[in-house]
Design an enzyme around this catalytic site. Structure first.
Site, PDB file in Angstrom:
ATOM      1  N   GLU A  31      -6.189   4.113  -5.987  1.00 53.33           N
ATOM      2  CA  GLU A  31      -7.445   4.503  -5.342  1.00 53.33           C
ATOM      3  C   GLU A  31      -7.741   5.920  -5.815  1.00 53.33           C
ATOM      4  OE1 GLU A  31      -9.420   4.921  -0.912  1.00 53.33           O
ATOM      5  OE2 GLU A  31      -7.366   5.588  -1.252  1.00 53.33           O
TER       6      GLU A  31
ATOM      7  N   HIS B 108     -11.114  -2.107   3.486  1.00 53.54           N
ATOM      8  CA  HIS B 108     -10.983  -1.655   4.877  1.00 53.54           C
ATOM      9  C   HIS B 108     -11.768  -0.387   5.164  1.00 53.54           C
ATOM     10  CE1 HIS B 108      -8.120   0.608   2.526  1.00 53.54           C
ATOM     11  NE2 HIS B 108      -8.025   1.484   3.501  1.00 53.54           N
ATOM     12  N   ASP B 109     -12.262   0.286   4.130  1.00 48.92           N
ATOM     13  CA  ASP B 109     -13.020   1.528   4.305  1.00 48.92           C
ATOM     14  C   ASP B 109     -14.524   1.339   4.132  1.00 48.92           C
ATOM     15  OD1 ASP B 109     -10.856   3.194   4.823  1.00 48.92           O
ATOM     16  OD2 ASP B 109     -10.494   3.613   2.705  1.00 48.92           O
TER      17      ASP B 109
ATOM     18  N   ASP C 257      -2.811   4.760  -2.423  1.00 50.37           N
ATOM     19  CA  ASP C 257      -3.834   5.420  -1.626  1.00 50.37           C
ATOM     20  C   ASP C 257      -4.134   6.814  -2.172  1.00 50.37           C
ATOM     21  OD1 ASP C 257      -5.378   5.323   0.984  1.00 50.37           O
ATOM     22  OD2 ASP C 257      -4.163   7.112   1.338  1.00 50.37           O
TER      23      ASP C 257
ATOM     24  N   ASP D 113       0.865  -1.183   0.000  1.00 51.28           N
ATOM     25  CA  ASP D 113       0.000   0.000   0.000  1.00 51.28           C
ATOM     26  C   ASP D 113       0.896   1.225   0.000  1.00 51.28           C
ATOM     27  OD1 ASP D 113      -2.286   1.629   0.256  1.00 51.28           O
ATOM     28  OD2 ASP D 113      -3.249   0.158   1.560  1.00 51.28           O
TER      29      ASP D 113
END
Length: 570
Positions: free
Chosen positions: A255, A329-330, A200, A98
């Site tokens: 993302e 995870h969000d 990210d 990540d």
């Protein structure tokens, strides 16, 4: 369409803090992951996307990085990482890191230097502005975690920009030194042997020149609409490709908050000058409220979901590549959000959702526990929540009188990020086998019935179903490369589409309701009598009907279709 290994792969996201604790401190760690690699090999996945494991003060659970080339103390050591990487590679599993480079932690050495003085060599690594002449904030942008996007620093009497927490100052990507330091760090990881990066909020790295006020003002995630897809973002990503990504055979996914279909075609280009694919969020907003955003108890309209996913399927076909996901995870648990987590329907609807997603064109992402049909935790007290976003919005919305505490708690129970962050449910022992200590966040109370140990040995479990779906993708090119076409777009209960490759056809039928629903005649007419049922979540099918949360996939050839006059479904 060019064939690539990352198109044919299935990615599994690990949230390390909640995956497996090897030392009993209540926090998942790298050695815990290493110990579970055989489980992932059994599932059949190809790539692990590892949420951040870098050194961090954990203001935002590791997405605030203080050292990109060190491991978080709670997760282990760099030797533990190297052992995990080597073991994964031995088992044929790749590791995708990540990459969090829109911002750092305020405890990163760059920021510690940057805030010392206006002439410090690192000053321009971040975005500093004085107050306006009237003493107000530099602009009216809002932080995604509530409140303004500016934090005052008395040392130099100026403000720094933070689109997330005030402990996550944004990097200044317009500074070539910042970009080079990021690329050097990426090359360091690639040389170590990692196989790629999930990036990210990468669409936010290029800010609009002058940072002007916006009509939207301070409104949390509306920040994405004013900050995303800036004027130099594609230029910077192409530079990243040349100076880092091309140094290995990488898998990359960005993302891209606030991304449009047209922008995605630039990010996820087939010429691979930028990224392999993007995460878009339109289908994650399908049950959002126009004013309150995600904080709502609204249910989605399936017709809107179909419309959004179809636009992305058709829009990127032959031009770019899709990422396929229901969870990360969000996001809350998909079986609780889009399916039905009532024990009578949990397994069936989890399998249906998996079928619907994994049969589309794109690279599927499985979030840890999704393959077990893990559900929302439904914590009823604020003290059980750990997520900075949930806690801050609870206080902001209730103190401003926007929502009552009771209603806001319902929103957290349905939409809060902690629903995905409860510990992985390995077995029915204490703490679901996640830890021998006290877990950092409460375990979902349904772990005695929903756990990996029980599901691995059950041929009818959600786990076994995911295993079959993944195997089918590896064995059938049509699932990876076939063209997509939506059928019955206005049907409020059924999601039906075809995949086409040469003379091969797949017909995918999914019932998103707990009622029996008739299959439209125009669909049944397309399925020949000797079509093969490739996969389904019921042992017995009903002719021309889909049962509650039923999913079926039929495989056939076009030439067969032309010969058959009287098609049927069973």
């Amino acid at each position: 369409m060019e064939k690539r290994w990352w198109k044919e792969s299935v990615v599994y996201q690990i949230y390390p803090r909640s995956f497996c604790d090897s030392n009993g401190d209540g926090i998942g760690d790298l050695n815990g992951i290493t110990g579970k690699l055989d489980y992932l090999k059994e599932l059949g996945i190809d790539v692990i996307w590892l949420s951040p494991v870098y050194k961090s003060p954990n203001d935002d659970n590791g997405y605030d990085i203080s050292d990109y080339q060190a491991i978080m103390d709670e997760f282990g050591t760099m030797e533990d990482f190297d052992r995990m990487l080597a073991t994964a590679h031995e088992k044929g599993i790749k590791i995708m890191m990540d990459l969090v480079v829109n911002h750092t932690s305020d405890e990163h050495k760059w920021f510690i230097e940057s805030r010392k003085s206006t002439d410090n060599p690192y000053r321009d690594y971040y975005i500093w502005r004085p107050a306006k002449e009237d003493g107000s904030l530099p602009n009216n942008w809002g932080s995604c975690f509530s409140g303004p996007a500016w934090e005052y620093d008395k040392t130099t009497d100026m403000y720094f920009l933070h689109l997330f927490s005030k402990k996550q100052p944004d990097l200044n990507w317009d500074n070539p030194a910042v970009r080079q330091d990021v690329f050097d760090m990426m090359n360091w990881w690639l040389k170590k042997g990692v196989d790629g990066f999930r990036m990210d909020v990468i669409s936010l790295i290029s800010k609009e020149p002058g940072l002007p006020d916006k009509e939207t003002g301070i409104n949390g995630y509306a920040t994405f609409n004013v900050s995303a897809n800036g004027p130099h973002v594609h230029e910077y990503l192409q530079e990243m490709r040349q100076k880092a990504l091309n140094n290995a055979d990488t898998i990359t996914v960005g993302e891209c908050s606030g991304v449009t279909l047209e922008e995605a075609k630039k990010y996820a280009r087939s010429d691979e000058k930028e990224l392999n694919m993007v995460f878009q969020f339109e289908h994650m907003d399908v049950d959002s409220d126009e004013k309150a955003g995600k904080w709502t108890t609204r249910k989605m309209d399936l017709r809107n979901l179909k419309k959004i996913l179809t636009r992305w399927q058709k829009g990127l076909q032959d031009i770019a590549w899709n990422s396929l996901y229901w969870e990360n995870h969000d996001q809350p648990r998909s079986v609780s959000r889009f399916g039905n987590d009532n024990p009578a329907y949990r397994e069936t609807s989890a399998k249906m959702l998996a079928t619907c997603l994994h049969m589309m064109q794109g690279t599927p992402y499985v979030y840890q526990g999704e393959e077990l049909g893990m559900t929302n935790a439904y914590f009823t007290e604020l003290k059980d929540y750990r997520d900075i976003e949930s806690i801050q919005y609870f206080h902001e919305y209730t103190e401003a009188g926007i929502y009552t505490p009771e209603y806001m708690m319902k929103c957290l129970m349905l939409r809060g990020r902690d629903n995905a962050r409860t510990p992985m449910q390995w077995d029915d022992s204490a703490n679901a086998g996640f830890t021998t200590g006290t877990p950092w966040i409460k375990v979902n109370s349904n772990y005695p019935k929903v756990n990996a140990k029980q599901e691995i040995s059950d041929p009818d479990s959600v786990f076994s179903y995911y295993k079959k779906l993944i195997r089918l993708r590896h064995e059938n090119e049509i699932i990876v490369y076939g063209d997509y076409k939506l059928l019955a777009p206005e049907d409020e209960a059924l999601f039906i589409y075809t995949r086409m490759l040469g003379t091969q056809r797949l017909m995918v039928l999914c019932n998103f309701t707990e009622k029996e629903v008739s299959i439209p005649a125009e669909v049944t007419e397309q399925i020949p009598a000797d079509a093969k049922l490739l996969i389904g979540n019921y042992s017995k099918q009903k002719e021309e009907m889909l049962q509650a949360y039923e999913a079926r996939v039929y495989a056939y050839h076009l030439k067969i279709l032309e010969k058959k006059k009287h098609p049927r479904l069973v």
